[in-house]
Motif scaffolding. Sequence first.
Motif, short mmCIF file in Angstrom:
data_model
loop_
_atom_site.label_atom_id
_atom_site.label_comp_id
_atom_site.label_asym_id
_atom_site.label_seq_id
_atom_site.Cartn_x
_atom_site.Cartn_y
_atom_site.Cartn_z
N UNK A 44 12.85 -44.82 -15.43
CA UNK A 44 14.27 -45.15 -15.46
C UNK A 44 15.15 -43.92 -15.53
N UNK A 45 14.69 -42.87 -16.21
CA UNK A 45 15.51 -41.68 -16.40
C UNK A 45 15.32 -40.64 -15.31
N UNK A 46 14.10 -40.55 -14.77
CA UNK A 46 13.80 -39.46 -13.84
C UNK A 46 13.72 -39.90 -12.38
N UNK A 47 13.31 -41.14 -12.12
CA UNK A 47 13.07 -41.57 -10.74
C UNK A 47 14.15 -42.53 -10.25
N UNK A 48 14.39 -43.61 -11.01
CA UNK A 48 15.38 -44.62 -10.60
C UNK A 48 16.38 -44.85 -11.73
N UNK A 49 17.24 -43.85 -11.98
CA UNK A 49 18.14 -43.96 -13.13
C UNK A 49 19.33 -44.89 -12.95
N UNK A 50 19.66 -45.27 -11.72
CA UNK A 50 20.88 -46.04 -11.50
C UNK A 50 20.64 -47.36 -10.76
#
Length: 308
Positions: A238-244
């Motif tokens: 969630x934070x590094x790859x697909x945060x949005x």
Amino acid sequence: MVKQRDLAIDRFRGLTIILMVIVNDLANVEDVPAILHHAPRDGGIGLADLVSKFFIFAIAATYAMSFNKRAAVNRKDAYFHFFHRYLAIMGLGALFGVFNAAWTGDTNWGTLHTIGLAGLLTLIVIRFPWWVRVASGMFVLGVYQLTYHFARDIFVGEIGAVFEGVSMTAALMLSTAMIDLFRKGIKPFLIGTGVLSLAAFGPLLLPGIYITKHNQVTFILICVSISCAVYLAADLLSKKVLPKRPGLVSWWGENPMLFYVIHLMLTGAAMAIDPRPLWLGIPINLAILSVMSLIAWQTHRKDIKISF
């Protein structure tokens, strides 16, 4: 102002519900690999065992935070709210038990009863520091293990199912403690997970020690350790790859209890044609996943949030 959702929690919840649909619906399908089922009591861990603990960990992800937020305003109201929430979950389980009795003639203590009992008992210690909840969880496991050792004959039928709720209580207490460490920072969480994993997997290095449900202390610690690792992976994704971009898995996780109930209804309806051959079971399972994915997309698009 729109509240920013925690994508790690939503994705972990969503993954849990998706896996739950797969293992529960395929439970009575012929020739399904044994790994998808609950493992026998005398050895191993099945995917179904892990998924049930993932669901407990998903509850823990917001339990203490939600309680403390309410308690900061009114402590009595917080206890009242959580007491009625988990009592309502047990009541929902009883309602499904009535339908199950009408359908099969059996009345069973089910997963919703277990979740409700675990939530109620964890409420006793939720205000205490994380280490108290670790100690409480280990104490509950110890009581369970001693009872099982000296009175194994009572662990059958409905009474045995209630004791399953006791072991789930230990899992929930430990999981809330691990979530607290996660919120303190990645380092405390990794240290805590490492210690937990050592306590869980360390005994397996000894001769004659195996993963078995007869030893609930090791079994629960292993399941919680794996839950921590999967949750960390969800957070890093969630934070590094697909945060949005939330995505389909996250949409499933936005209404976990709603989707749990929907999955019970759909998989329950599919059981009308059990036992199913594998060639029929897989398409039905995919159809259920597709229907629930469509519902997940619609509830996300319309910003529908239903909580218990």
